[in-house]
Structure formats: structure tokens, C-alpha cells
Design an enzyme around this catalytic site. Structure first.
Site, PDB file in Angstrom:
ATOM      1  N   LEU A   8    -108.110 -12.737 -97.749  1.00 24.96           N
ATOM      2  CA  LEU A   8    -109.378 -12.925 -97.046  1.00 24.96           C
ATOM      3  C   LEU A   8    -109.875 -14.326 -97.361  1.00 24.96           C
ATOM      4  O   LEU A   8    -109.871 -14.749 -98.523  1.00 24.96           O
ATOM      5  CB  LEU A   8    -110.426 -11.900 -97.510  1.00 24.96           C
ATOM      6  CG  LEU A   8    -110.272 -10.464 -97.015  1.00 24.96           C
ATOM      7  CD1 LEU A   8    -111.281  -9.562 -97.723  1.00 24.96           C
ATOM      8  CD2 LEU A   8    -110.461 -10.369 -95.511  1.00 24.96           C
ATOM      9  N   ASP A   9    -110.291 -15.066 -96.345  1.00 27.49           N
ATOM     10  CA  ASP A   9    -110.833 -16.404 -96.570  1.00 27.49           C
ATOM     11  C   ASP A   9    -112.115 -16.324 -97.380  1.00 27.49           C
ATOM     12  O   ASP A   9    -112.760 -15.271 -97.444  1.00 27.49           O
ATOM     13  CB  ASP A   9    -111.115 -17.082 -95.231  1.00 27.49           C
ATOM     14  CG  ASP A   9    -109.843 -17.457 -94.498  1.00 27.49           C
ATOM     15  OD1 ASP A   9    -108.783 -17.529 -95.151  1.00 27.49           O
ATOM     16  OD2 ASP A   9    -109.906 -17.679 -93.276  1.00 27.49           O
TER      17      ASP A   9
END
Length: 329
Positions: A72-73
């Protein structure tokens, strides 16, 4: 405190962490590793005795293997699946599984990254967009669709990341290939009449725009990166709404927001992004077999002060994890 039947220890297993927005996925994994490498859930007692006094390294070889099932960024929050021991070899199943997301789309401004961490590329009208128009436009984005990844991505073309072409003004040797993906469901779940979201302060420079235009022209595209709208008036907030979707692997949520905004005659980018499900790991139990994730605060608190074990010898964070494990043989 969750109660659970303790399996034969140590185990290899999956569990989910609720990642907060801000830190990278790798930093979350590295912090969890400091606890996992000293837990009898995952490491046999003899090994733990031998390692007493030794420092657990966040990076490099340790007595326990740990990995994650899909990055996940930093902007994004939600389900981050963790694999420990033999489970690390089976993490690929989470790259290929169905995922659910909730995302807030802010209209009127397009950014280079398609999200609020990027820089403004262009402004476009937004006041004309209604909820009914959005709901009608969503029909084009359901089912099996072809999706073009953003040029500011790490995907490679002829060995070079796409973002290098865009930043350096190198003409793309060919158009970015569209990818087949499946959008199982896509709905507007909230129309935000009042909110505090604003366009990014950082603005794409004229040089940046020229480089991006040159890169895209090499693929036969002729993008127009000029502003077609003005700043909101004082106290005015651009249109925003929340989408909920269930998608196949490889789907770019930011691209859905970007392309939808174009379909609406506007521009747009993502300002919040939450992965609410990855396979059977979910923020909430809504289906049979769902496994809830452990809040990040549980690990954060244990990292600062692990506390004292209970009468059964378990620390508080271990009880939370034991209640949400999927053991891998």
C-alpha cells in the site's frame, strides 16, 4: 482481550494489519518484525533463549522470515496482509485475489500521480458535475474493462520505468499498453457536500509539463495540459465523493478516479484510499470466513512498551494476533 485456541507452536501464518495513512508498507513490516522475531508464536523457545540479548535487525537475515502480500502506498490505509515463516512463500495468492477499496475523489484538478501526494498538472471545470452524472458514468467502468496505467508509474517500457520518460521528456517508443481488469462492483457511497479537501499546493512547472507532453507525443498522443478552470472562490470546496469498489488484481484505483473524471468532463484525483479487503482479510467481518485485521496501534503500543505477560504468558499484542491468525502448514 480476544480469546482463542492456541495452535501447536511455533507456527507459520498469515495475519492482517490495519495500516495507517503515512508510513510505507515496508516500514510497517519492519516494525512488526521486531516483535514477531521475539515471540514464541513464531519462533521456537530454544531459539528464543539463544537469541536473548541479541538485537533483532529490521533488515537482513534473522531467525524468522516475514513479508507482505501487496504494498500500500504511503497515502493509503487499510488491510496489509503479513506472512511469517513458510507463509512468506504463499503470499503471491494475495496479489492475485479480489480486493475491495474505498476512495475519495476530488474533482477539478489532475495531478501527476493521480493522487493528492502529487503536483497539479491541470485544472478543469467541476461545478457542473452531479451525483446522478457520476452514477451514470460509473456504468462504463464496471465489468471487464481495459485500463491504461498512469505514465507516472514504476511499470517499465524497454527496461525504463514509465516515470523516467515523463520526468526526462523522453518520447515513449509506443503507447502504454492497456491492461484487462475486472471491476466486480463500483458504487458511490457518499456525496460530500461539505469537506476540507483541497487541491495540492505544489504545481507542475512549465518544464515538467513540456517533458510530460514530449513523452506522450512519442506514443502518438497530443495531451493538453493547460488549465481550463480557475481556483475555487474563498470558502468554496471542489466537488468530492466516495467510491466503493471490488476489483480484480492489477486494478489501478487511481486510474479509475482519473478516467472517471475525464468521462465527467472534468479532472480529478484521489485524496483518500482505503483497502478494506484483501482475500479473506477484511477491516470488518461481513462475509463467512472473514478474518479481521489487527489495528496498527496494537503493534505501535507494544513497540514502545511491550508490557507484562498475562497469567498464560502472552503479551497483549500476541493475544490480538493469536485471535486473528490463519496458520499455514
Amino acid at each position: 482481550m480476544p480469546k482463542t485456541t492456541v495452535p501447536n507452536l511455533p507456527v507459520s501464518a498469515f495475519f492482517g494489519v490495519i495500516k495507517p495513512s503515512g508510513p510505507t508498507s515496508m516500514s510497517i513490516i519492519n516494525d512488526v518484525k521486531l516483535l514477531v522475531a521475539r515471540s514464541k508464536i513464531f519462533v521456537d523457545v530454544d531459539t528464543l533463549e539463544k537469541s536473548k540479548g541479541k538485537k533483532v535487525r529490521k533488515h537482513g537475515k534473522n531467525d524468522v522470515k516475514i513479508g507482505q502480500g501487496g504494498t500500500l502506498d504511503p497515502l493509503a490505509d487499510g488491510v496489509l496482509v503479513v506472512g511469517v515463516g513458510k507463509a512468506t512463500k504463499k503470499l503471491n495468492q494475495f496479489l492475485e485475489c479480489t480486493k475491495e477499496y474505498r476512495t475519495t475523489v476530488l474533482l477539478g484538478c489532475e495531478t501527476d500521480s493521480y493522487d493528492s501526494d502529487g503536483s497539479r498538472v491541470r485544472l478543469a471545470p467541476w461545478r457542473h458535475v452531479t451525483r446522478e452524472q457520476v452514477e451514470t458514468a460509473l456504468e462504463k467502468f464496471r465489468g471487464e474493462i481495459q485500463q491504461v496505467p498512469p505514465i507516472f508509474s514504476a511499470l517499465k517500457m524497454d527496461g525504463r520505468p514509465l516515470y523516467e520518460y515523463a520526468r526526462q521528456g523522453i518520447p515513449l517508443p509506443r503507447p502504454i499498453a492497456a491492461r484487462a481488469t475486472t471491476v466486480h462492483s463500483l458504487e458511490v457511497i457518499e456525496w460530500k457536500d461539505k469537506h476540507d479537501f483541497r487541491w495540492p499546493a505544489q504545481i507542475f512547472s512549465a518544464e515538467n509539463k513540456q517533458a510530460m507532453e514530449k513523452a506522450l507525443q512519442g506514443a502518438g498522443e497530443n495531451p493538453v495540459l493547460e488549465d481550463a478552470a480557475e481556483e475555487p472562490s474563498e470558502g468554496e470546496a471542489p466537488t468530492a465523493f466516495v467510491l466503493q469498489m471490488r476489483v480484480s488484481s492489477g486494478t489501478y484505483v487511481r486510474s479509475i478516479a482519473h478516467d472517471l473524471a475525464h468521462e465527467l468532463g472534468s479532472a480529478g484525483h484521489v485524496v483518500t484510499l482505503c483497502r478494506s479487503r484483501q482475500g479473506k482479510f477484511a477491516l470488518e467481518q461481513t462475509e463467512d470466513g472473514d478474518i479481521e485485521c489487527v489495528p496498527w496501534e496494537v503493534f505501535e503500543k507494544a513497540g514502545a512498551d511491550v508490557g507484562d505477560p498475562d497469567e498464560d504468558g502472552w503479551y497483549a499484542w500476541e493475544r490480538e494476533v493469536l485471535a486473528r491468525l490463519e496458520v499455514v502448514e
